[in-house]
Design a protein around this motif. Structure first.
Motif, mmCIF file in Angstrom:
data_model
loop_
_atom_site.group_PDB
_atom_site.id
_atom_site.type_symbol
_atom_site.label_atom_id
_atom_site.label_comp_id
_atom_site.label_asym_id
_atom_site.label_seq_id
_atom_site.Cartn_x
_atom_site.Cartn_y
_atom_site.Cartn_z
ATOM 1 N N ILE A 102 -11.441 -0.240 21.030
ATOM 2 C CA ILE A 102 -11.672 -1.584 20.503
ATOM 3 C C ILE A 102 -11.180 -1.717 19.066
ATOM 4 O O ILE A 102 -10.476 -2.669 18.716
ATOM 5 C CB ILE A 102 -13.170 -1.937 20.579
ATOM 6 N N THR A 103 -11.546 -0.755 18.217
ATOM 7 C CA THR A 103 -11.251 -0.892 16.790
ATOM 8 C C THR A 103 -9.810 -0.579 16.442
ATOM 9 O O THR A 103 -9.274 -1.104 15.469
ATOM 10 C CB THR A 103 -12.142 0.037 15.958
ATOM 11 N N ARG A 104 -9.187 0.320 17.208
ATOM 12 C CA ARG A 104 -7.825 0.780 16.938
ATOM 13 C C ARG A 104 -7.689 1.296 15.501
ATOM 14 O O ARG A 104 -6.641 1.182 14.866
ATOM 15 C CB ARG A 104 -6.809 -0.339 17.183
ATOM 16 N N GLU A 105 -8.758 1.890 14.997
ATOM 17 C CA GLU A 105 -8.767 2.408 13.629
ATOM 18 C C GLU A 105 -9.185 3.874 13.625
ATOM 19 O O GLU A 105 -10.111 4.263 14.334
ATOM 20 C CB GLU A 105 -9.718 1.607 12.747
ATOM 21 N N VAL A 106 -8.520 4.680 12.799
ATOM 22 C CA VAL A 106 -8.869 6.082 12.627
ATOM 23 C C VAL A 106 -9.183 6.340 11.161
ATOM 24 O O VAL A 106 -8.799 5.571 10.279
ATOM 25 C CB VAL A 106 -7.731 7.026 13.089
ATOM 26 N N ALA A 107 -9.879 7.445 10.923
ATOM 27 C CA ALA A 107 -10.132 7.926 9.569
ATOM 28 C C ALA A 107 -9.639 9.369 9.489
ATOM 29 O O ALA A 107 -9.597 10.081 10.504
ATOM 30 C CB ALA A 107 -11.618 7.857 9.244
ATOM 31 N N THR A 108 -9.269 9.800 8.305
ATOM 32 C CA THR A 108 -8.775 11.157 8.141
ATOM 33 C C THR A 108 -9.545 11.879 7.050
ATOM 34 O O THR A 108 -10.121 11.271 6.152
ATOM 35 C CB THR A 108 -7.275 11.176 7.786
ATOM 36 N N LEU A 137 -1.149 7.294 19.506
ATOM 37 C CA LEU A 137 -2.361 6.671 20.042
ATOM 38 C C LEU A 137 -2.340 5.153 19.960
ATOM 39 O O LEU A 137 -3.176 4.496 20.575
ATOM 40 C CB LEU A 137 -3.592 7.204 19.299
ATOM 41 N N GLY A 138 -1.429 4.586 19.183
ATOM 42 C CA GLY A 138 -1.373 3.133 19.054
ATOM 43 C C GLY A 138 -2.387 2.557 18.102
ATOM 44 O O GLY A 138 -2.855 1.425 18.290
ATOM 45 N N ALA A 139 -2.749 3.291 17.059
ATOM 46 C CA ALA A 139 -3.696 2.791 16.066
ATOM 47 C C ALA A 139 -3.107 1.604 15.316
ATOM 48 O O ALA A 139 -1.882 1.482 15.159
ATOM 49 C CB ALA A 139 -4.068 3.894 15.081
ATOM 50 N N GLY A 140 -3.996 0.741 14.840
ATOM 51 C CA GLY A 140 -3.575 -0.387 14.023
ATOM 52 C C GLY A 140 -3.778 -0.146 12.544
ATOM 53 O O GLY A 140 -3.037 -0.661 11.705
ATOM 54 N N THR A 141 -4.817 0.654 12.207
ATOM 55 C CA THR A 141 -5.109 0.965 10.809
ATOM 56 C C THR A 141 -5.619 2.388 10.710
ATOM 57 O O THR A 141 -6.164 2.960 11.662
ATOM 58 C CB THR A 141 -6.174 0.012 10.220
ATOM 59 N N ALA A 142 -5.472 2.948 9.503
ATOM 60 C CA ALA A 142 -6.014 4.272 9.194
ATOM 61 C C ALA A 142 -6.683 4.192 7.830
ATOM 62 O O ALA A 142 -6.151 3.564 6.910
ATOM 63 C CB ALA A 142 -4.913 5.329 9.182
ATOM 64 N N THR A 143 -7.837 4.818 7.703
ATOM 65 C CA THR A 143 -8.563 4.789 6.437
ATOM 66 C C THR A 143 -8.680 6.190 5.860
ATOM 67 O O THR A 143 -8.593 7.201 6.566
ATOM 68 C CB THR A 143 -9.971 4.208 6.614
ATOM 69 N N SER A 144 -8.883 6.227 4.564
ATOM 70 C CA SER A 144 -9.129 7.481 3.869
ATOM 71 C C SER A 144 -9.954 7.162 2.638
ATOM 72 O O SER A 144 -10.096 6.000 2.250
ATOM 73 C CB SER A 144 -7.806 8.165 3.485
ATOM 74 N N GLY A 145 -10.479 8.203 2.017
ATOM 75 C CA GLY A 145 -11.256 8.005 0.802
ATOM 76 C C GLY A 145 -11.365 9.298 0.029
ATOM 77 O O GLY A 145 -11.209 10.390 0.595
ATOM 78 N N ALA A 146 -11.608 9.179 -1.262
ATOM 79 C CA ALA A 146 -11.730 10.369 -2.097
ATOM 80 C C ALA A 146 -12.504 10.010 -3.355
ATOM 81 O O ALA A 146 -12.478 8.860 -3.820
ATOM 82 C CB ALA A 146 -10.358 10.915 -2.465
ATOM 83 N N PHE A 147 -13.199 11.011 -3.925
ATOM 84 C CA PHE A 147 -13.827 10.806 -5.219
ATOM 85 C C PHE A 147 -12.751 10.458 -6.252
ATOM 86 O O PHE A 147 -11.604 10.902 -6.146
ATOM 87 C CB PHE A 147 -14.589 12.057 -5.654
ATOM 88 N N THR A 148 -13.118 9.671 -7.230
ATOM 89 C CA THR A 148 -12.142 9.182 -8.194
ATOM 90 C C THR A 148 -11.555 10.298 -9.055
ATOM 91 O O THR A 148 -10.520 10.084 -9.708
ATOM 92 C CB THR A 148 -12.769 8.106 -9.101
ATOM 93 N N LEU A 184 -4.458 2.026 5.469
ATOM 94 C CA LEU A 184 -3.026 1.969 5.762
ATOM 95 C C LEU A 184 -2.824 1.158 7.028
ATOM 96 O O LEU A 184 -3.435 1.446 8.065
ATOM 97 C CB LEU A 184 -2.473 3.390 5.943
ATOM 98 N N LEU A 185 -1.957 0.156 6.960
ATOM 99 C CA LEU A 185 -1.655 -0.684 8.104
ATOM 100 C C LEU A 185 -0.487 -0.101 8.888
ATOM 101 O O LEU A 185 0.445 0.479 8.315
ATOM 102 C CB LEU A 185 -1.312 -2.101 7.650
ATOM 103 N N ARG A 186 -0.542 -0.297 10.186
ATOM 104 C CA ARG A 186 0.528 0.233 11.031
ATOM 105 C C ARG A 186 1.907 -0.278 10.592
ATOM 106 O O ARG A 186 2.894 0.466 10.598
ATOM 107 C CB ARG A 186 0.260 -0.144 12.488
ATOM 108 N N GLY A 187 1.970 -1.520 10.170
ATOM 109 C CA GLY A 187 3.244 -2.074 9.752
ATOM 110 C C GLY A 187 3.790 -1.485 8.465
ATOM 111 O O GLY A 187 4.969 -1.639 8.155
ATOM 112 N N ASP A 188 2.926 -0.794 7.699
ATOM 113 C CA ASP A 188 3.358 -0.157 6.449
ATOM 114 C C ASP A 188 3.746 1.297 6.647
ATOM 115 O O ASP A 188 4.083 1.982 5.677
ATOM 116 C CB ASP A 188 2.237 -0.234 5.402
ATOM 117 N N TRP A 189 3.678 1.778 7.885
ATOM 118 C CA TRP A 189 3.918 3.200 8.158
ATOM 119 C C TRP A 189 5.287 3.414 8.776
ATOM 120 O O TRP A 189 5.684 2.710 9.705
ATOM 121 C CB TRP A 189 2.855 3.744 9.120
ATOM 122 N N THR A 190 6.007 4.393 8.259
ATOM 123 C CA THR A 190 7.258 4.844 8.845
ATOM 124 C C THR A 190 7.191 6.350 9.016
ATOM 125 O O THR A 190 6.950 7.076 8.042
ATOM 126 C CB THR A 190 8.466 4.495 7.958
#
Length: 215
Positions: A102-108, A137-148, A184-190
């Motif tokens: 449903i979400t088509r979103e992953v995190a790393t 997998l056909g994801a639409g978005t990917a998220t990540s995060g880190a301490f500043t 990160l949006l799928r359209g911004d990924w190469t």
């Protein structure tokens, strides 16, 4: 392993292979965790597992993978790949999702043995799982995060084209600390040249991606 084909899945890049670890790989990974992942004064993880003594760090690194395999469902999964560089286990790169169909979103998330820092491996291994997520997998978005103050992770996200997605506040070692979110949006990924996915088709149902649109 017919009933859990993710063990045959591989993602390869010009320098790396990402795969679910064998027991021998886990031994090497545990030894790497015991050696050290970051400077003692730093803490890049929300759960400070690397504050433990070397033997406990090694055991934690080993056991983590068994927990993820046992808990895996198509609705909620964490896929922790071991990263192999020049024939050596160098760290872990994971990709995870909840309700991916449903979400088509992953995190790393990831970690790299300290002796492998500074070689561009972090960027290449993150790119590998983004290739899997978007192109496999056909994801639409990917998220990540880190301490500043985790400048290496922040630099990888910015280099790969993630967009700022806000700030979260946490308690780290008894003190206030902020993490920066990225998306990160799928359209911004190469996909970079020389990246490939092997053995994916039998795994798609386990990822909740058997009906996802893929390139």
């Amino acid at each position: 392993m017919r009933n859990f084909p993710v063990f045959r899945l591989r993602v390869t890049t010009p320098r790396l292979e990402l795969r679910l670890p064998s027991l021998d790989d886990l031994d090497d990974l545990a030894d790497l965790a015991a050696e050290g992942i970051h400077d003692p004064e730093a803490m890049p993880f929300l759960f400070p597992w690397t504050d433990a003594e070397p033997a406990a760090r090694a055991r934690s690194a080993f056991q983590f993978h068994f927990r993820q395999w046992a808990a895996w469902t198509p609705e909620k999964w964490i896929c922790p790949f071991v990263v192999v560089f020049d024939g050596q286990v160098a760290g872990v790169q994971e990709v995870a999702a909840t309700d991916f169909t449903i979400t088509r979103e992953v995190a790393t998330g990831s970690w790299l043995g300290k002796r492998f820092h500074g070689r561009g491996i972090g960027t290449e291994m993150r790119s590998a799982v983004l290739h899997l997520a978007f192109d496999g997998l056909g994801a639409g978005t990917a998220t990540s995060g880190a301490f500043t103050d985790n400048h290496a992770s922040l630099a990888v996200s910015r280099k790969l084209g993630y967009r700022d997605d806000g700030v979260d506040v946490h308690v780290r070692r008894g003190e206030r600390a902020e993490t920066r979110r990225f998306r990160l949006l799928r359209g911004d990924w190469t996909t970079p040249p020389g990246f490939a996915i092997h053995g994916l088709d039998p795994c798609l149902a386990l990822f909740g991606a058997d009906h996802a649109e893929r390139t």
